[in-house]
Scaffold this motif. Structure first.
Motif, PDB file in Angstrom:
ATOM      1  N   ASP A 245      -7.295   5.177   7.779  1.00  0.00           N
ATOM      2  CA  ASP A 245      -8.143   4.773   6.562  1.00  0.00           C
ATOM      3  C   ASP A 245      -7.361   3.779   5.808  1.00  0.00           C
ATOM      4  OD1 ASP A 245     -10.392   6.229   7.662  1.00  0.00           O
ATOM      5  OD2 ASP A 245     -10.284   7.821   6.262  1.00  0.00           O
ATOM      6  N   CYS A 246      -6.239   4.187   5.482  1.00  0.00           N
ATOM      7  CA  CYS A 246      -5.454   3.164   4.480  1.00  0.00           C
ATOM      8  C   CYS A 246      -5.023   2.068   5.190  1.00  0.00           C
ATOM      9  CB  CYS A 246      -4.200   4.253   4.152  1.00  0.00           C
ATOM     10  SG  CYS A 246      -4.512   5.701   3.034  1.00  0.00           S
ATOM     11  N   ARG A 247      -4.837   2.075   6.213  1.00  0.00           N
ATOM     12  CA  ARG A 247      -4.425   0.802   7.090  1.00  0.00           C
ATOM     13  C   ARG A 247      -5.662  -0.096   6.904  1.00  0.00           C
ATOM     14  NH1 ARG A 247      -0.247  -1.736   8.070  1.00  0.00           N
ATOM     15  NH2 ARG A 247      -1.500  -3.367   7.651  1.00  0.00           N
ATOM     16  N   LYS A 248      -6.755   0.423   7.275  1.00  0.00           N
ATOM     17  CA  LYS A 248      -8.206  -0.386   7.526  1.00  0.00           C
ATOM     18  C   LYS A 248      -8.268  -0.900   5.855  1.00  0.00           C
ATOM     19  CE  LYS A 248     -12.993   0.174   8.299  1.00  0.00           C
ATOM     20  NZ  LYS A 248     -14.320   1.115   8.194  1.00  0.00           N
TER      21      LYS A 248
ATOM     22  N   PHE B 171      -6.141  -1.616   3.657  1.00  0.00           N
ATOM     23  CA  PHE B 171      -5.253  -2.663   3.344  1.00  0.00           C
ATOM     24  C   PHE B 171      -5.600  -4.172   4.042  1.00  0.00           C
ATOM     25  CE2 PHE B 171      -0.619  -4.085   3.325  1.00  0.00           C
ATOM     26  CZ  PHE B 171      -0.768  -4.592   1.940  1.00  0.00           C
ATOM     27  N   ASP B 172      -6.038  -3.879   5.295  1.00  0.00           N
ATOM     28  CA  ASP B 172      -6.176  -4.858   6.209  1.00  0.00           C
ATOM     29  C   ASP B 172      -7.671  -5.674   5.296  1.00  0.00           C
ATOM     30  OD1 ASP B 172      -4.275  -4.626   7.906  1.00  0.00           O
ATOM     31  OD2 ASP B 172      -5.908  -3.308   9.330  1.00  0.00           O
ATOM     32  N   GLY B 173      -8.196  -4.920   4.965  1.00  0.00           N
ATOM     33  CA  GLY B 173      -9.656  -5.374   4.119  1.00  0.00           C
ATOM     34  C   GLY B 173      -9.060  -5.970   2.937  1.00  0.00           C
ATOM     35  N   VAL B 174      -8.182  -5.641   2.208  1.00  0.00           N
ATOM     36  CA  VAL B 174      -7.567  -6.322   1.001  1.00  0.00           C
ATOM     37  C   VAL B 174      -7.168  -7.690   1.385  1.00  0.00           C
ATOM     38  CG1 VAL B 174      -6.168  -6.203  -0.907  1.00  0.00           C
ATOM     39  CG2 VAL B 174      -7.262  -4.318  -0.235  1.00  0.00           C
ATOM     40  N   GLU B 175      -6.320  -7.744   2.329  1.00  0.00           N
ATOM     41  CA  GLU B 175      -5.583  -8.762   2.851  1.00  0.00           C
ATOM     42  C   GLU B 175      -6.781  -9.998   3.357  1.00  0.00           C
ATOM     43  OE1 GLU B 175      -1.889  -9.411   4.815  1.00  0.00           O
ATOM     44  OE2 GLU B 175      -1.934  -7.294   5.377  1.00  0.00           O
ATOM     45  N   ALA B 176      -7.682  -9.494   4.160  1.00  0.00           N
ATOM     46  CA  ALA B 176      -8.642 -10.354   4.743  1.00  0.00           C
ATOM     47  C   ALA B 176      -9.262 -11.038   3.502  1.00  0.00           C
ATOM     48  CB  ALA B 176      -9.531  -9.686   5.546  1.00  0.00           C
ATOM     49  N   GLU B 177      -9.812 -10.366   2.550  1.00  0.00           N
ATOM     50  CA  GLU B 177     -10.346 -10.925   1.423  1.00  0.00           C
ATOM     51  C   GLU B 177      -9.581 -11.759   0.515  1.00  0.00           C
ATOM     52  OE1 GLU B 177     -13.358 -11.112  -0.212  1.00  0.00           O
ATOM     53  OE2 GLU B 177     -14.307 -10.177   1.564  1.00  0.00           O
ATOM     54  N   LEU B 178      -8.227 -11.323   0.491  1.00  0.00           N
ATOM     55  CA  LEU B 178      -7.519 -12.580  -0.321  1.00  0.00           C
ATOM     56  C   LEU B 178      -7.169 -13.824   0.346  1.00  0.00           C
ATOM     57  CD1 LEU B 178      -4.445  -9.783  -1.468  1.00  0.00           C
ATOM     58  CD2 LEU B 178      -6.071 -11.035  -3.123  1.00  0.00           C
ATOM     59  N   ALA B 179      -7.135 -13.491   1.555  1.00  0.00           N
ATOM     60  CA  ALA B 179      -7.108 -14.916   2.293  1.00  0.00           C
ATOM     61  C   ALA B 179      -8.538 -15.712   1.945  1.00  0.00           C
ATOM     62  CB  ALA B 179      -6.627 -14.458   3.773  1.00  0.00           C
ATOM     63  N   GLN B 180      -9.592 -15.185   2.234  1.00  0.00           N
ATOM     64  CA  GLN B 180     -10.787 -15.537   2.151  1.00  0.00           C
ATOM     65  C   GLN B 180     -10.837 -16.575   0.834  1.00  0.00           C
ATOM     66  OE1 GLN B 180     -13.686 -16.009   3.855  1.00  0.00           O
ATOM     67  NE2 GLN B 180     -12.275 -15.420   5.691  1.00  0.00           N
TER      68      GLN B 180
ATOM     69  N   SER C 211       0.837  -1.151  -0.099  1.00  0.00           N
ATOM     70  CA  SER C 211      -0.073  -0.194   0.221  1.00  0.00           C
ATOM     71  C   SER C 211       0.955   1.349  -0.021  1.00  0.00           C
ATOM     72  CB  SER C 211      -0.828  -0.035   1.226  1.00  0.00           C
ATOM     73  OG  SER C 211      -1.750   1.154   1.208  1.00  0.00           O
ATOM     74  N   VAL C 212       0.499   2.048  -0.914  1.00  0.00           N
ATOM     75  CA  VAL C 212       1.629   3.422  -0.951  1.00  0.00           C
ATOM     76  C   VAL C 212       0.734   4.496  -0.129  1.00  0.00           C
ATOM     77  CG1 VAL C 212       2.882   2.537  -3.017  1.00  0.00           C
ATOM     78  CG2 VAL C 212       0.764   3.876  -2.987  1.00  0.00           C
TER      79      VAL C 212
END
Length: 428
Positions: free
Chosen positions: A235-238, A240-249, A170-171
RNA sequence: GUGAGCGUAGCUCAGCUGGUAGAGCUCCAGACUGUGGAUCUGGAUGUCGCGGGUUCGAAUCCCGUCGCUCACCCCA
């Protein structure tokens, strides 16, 4: 080729894709269209020519692409035009120009075609190169990022590619990135003297680029530099965490690479890249990311976006290297006729087969049968249909399986059914 | 824009310290006048990238030039 006048050659960095390679290109494009279609992306075709300003404002006036790589010229009415160096800007321009945002919802678009950048050519890099890309406009939800990445890994798998890695980062956004850049700049002051000459220069001009350095000796120092993921705003942290969680799912394998910095100014938050082996020094197969501010930069409404571009030239290298996909280069049948009386019926047969969609070739001049079969063999014909005096007399043609060498007699009217039975449902 | 390597037959290349070109593959023909892919026999094609220099003589050495390739930079 060697005459008094030297032959005109293709422009440096451009190349001809000959019939020996276009079948594989077509296969790859078909596969991409099929996958995009399954994810409900729709094709958009934008002009190759755009106003220069479009790229200056989106890609970034200070980037290498805009400062030294664009094919730009003055049109007759003195307007400055540019051969597109990438397509995201064009897609967003079209999105704004046609007010697609007024239709509400999310727009999922894909494109494929040539891009132009005046760089020094090398393996996997050309001045006219081809990209296959897609964009999702109208939402900044992290699920979109994950869904697109899922789609990409699916596409690569369909193309028979196994050895690739998905790197994400994330940039940040306009709020948190400047803070990080300052922190990085300061940290670099301390270790600058231990870095390579290029990095010492980058530390001043473009600190983010230092992270992308490939010099072995610099790696230890670079690994200790502050990471942008540690400086993201809430906001950016949240996100990025969301992207990671979805990828894992979704079971999408990825790796966070805090050093992944993309070179275009419009990127925000998620950036990613897929690298593959066997591509030479240019090992990035595709890249992309989120660009939530691009629409506004181009005078449109606030409208977030996420997209990617696959370097098709590099994709082709990877596909060839993997060797799991091949282009169709065979023909269903070669009509081998002999004797003047056989030409008419042979031509009729060929016409009938062709108009049903079978890929068929027929000789145009009377030649010996051995020559005809030799040609059929060279064309990778699945079957040779032999028509001579004997066949005309008996009313049954010889159909020779070029793979096994076996022959059968078939009535002219039954030839299409015979091919269908042997070669499957569709024409070759 | 910078650097390195390479330019010999359609393709891949050989040609040592200079004596004015060769192989394999491909292509064409024949062996096999209605049966391809294998084998054998025969055959075709080169301003040795271009220009200049050194030399009795240059594909070979030197300089320049153009082109290609790879790498740097940067990106797909």
């Amino acid at each position: 080729m060697t005459k008094a006048l030297s032959a005109i050659r293709s422009v440096k960095g451009t190349r001809d894709l000959l019939p020996s390679e276009t079948p594989l290109w077509q296969r790859v494009e078909e596969e991409a269209r099929r996958v995009f279609d399954a994810y409900n992306f729709r094709e958009i075709r934008t002009p190759v020519l755009e106003r220069t300003d479009l790229f200056a404002r989106s890609v970034g006036a200070d980037t290498d692409i805009v400062t030294k790589e664009m094919y730009t010229f003055q049109d007759r009415d003195e307007e400055s035009l540019t051969l597109r160096p990438e397509a995201t800007a064009s897609v967003v321009r079209a999105y704004i120009e046609h007010r697609l945002f007024n239709e509400g919802g999310v727009h999922k678009l894909y494109y494929l075609g040539p891009m132009f950048r005046r760089e020094r050519p090398q393996k996997g890099r050309y001045r006219q190169f081809y990209q296959i890309g897609a964009e999702v406009l109208g939402s900044d939800h992290p699920t979109i990022d994950a869904e697109v990445l899922e789609m990409l890994t699916f596409l690569l798998a369909r193309l028979g590619l196994r050895e690739f890695s998905l790197l994400i980062n994330s940039v940040g956004c306009g709020k948190c990135r400047p803070t990080y850049v300052e922190v990085l700049r300061e940290a670099l002051q301390g270790v600058k003297s231990q870095l390579c000459a290029d990095c010492q220069r980058r530390a001043e001009t473009n600190p983010l680029r230092v992270l992308d350095c490939k010099v072995e000796a610099d790696q230890a120092q670079i690994a200790r530099l502050p990471r942008i993921v540690d400086y993201l705003c809430a906001d950016c942290r949240k996100h990025f965490d969301g992207v990671e969680a979805e990828l894992a799912q979704r079971g999408v394998a990825y790796e966070i690479n805090p050093r992944l910095v993309r070179g275009l100014d419009y990127y925000t938050r998620t950036t990613f890249e897929i690298t593959s082996s066997g591509l030479g020094a240019q090992n990035a197969l595709l890249g992309g990311g989120r660009y939530d501010g691009l629409s506004e930069m181009l005078g449109g409404p606030s409208s977030p976006g996420f997209g990617f571009a696959i370097g098709q030239d590099r994709l082709m290298l990877a596909v060839e290297h993997a060797g799991n996909l091949k282009g169709e280069n065979s023909i269903a049948a070669y009509v081998a006729w002999l004797g003047d009386g056989a030409f008419r019926p042979a031509a009729e047969l060929a016409r009938g087969l062709r108009q049903q969609g079978w890929r068929v070739e027929i000789g145009y001049e009377p030649v010996k049968l051995s020559k005809s079969l030799s040609v059929a063999n060279k064309l990778h014909a699945r079957y040779a249909i032999i028509i001579g005096e004997g066949e005309l007399a008996s009313g049954r043609y010889q159909i020779k399986d070029m793979g096994t060498g076996r022959q059968e007699e078939v009535e002219p009217a039954r030839v299409p059914a015979y091919l269908k039975e042997k070669l499957g449902t569709g024409p070759v």
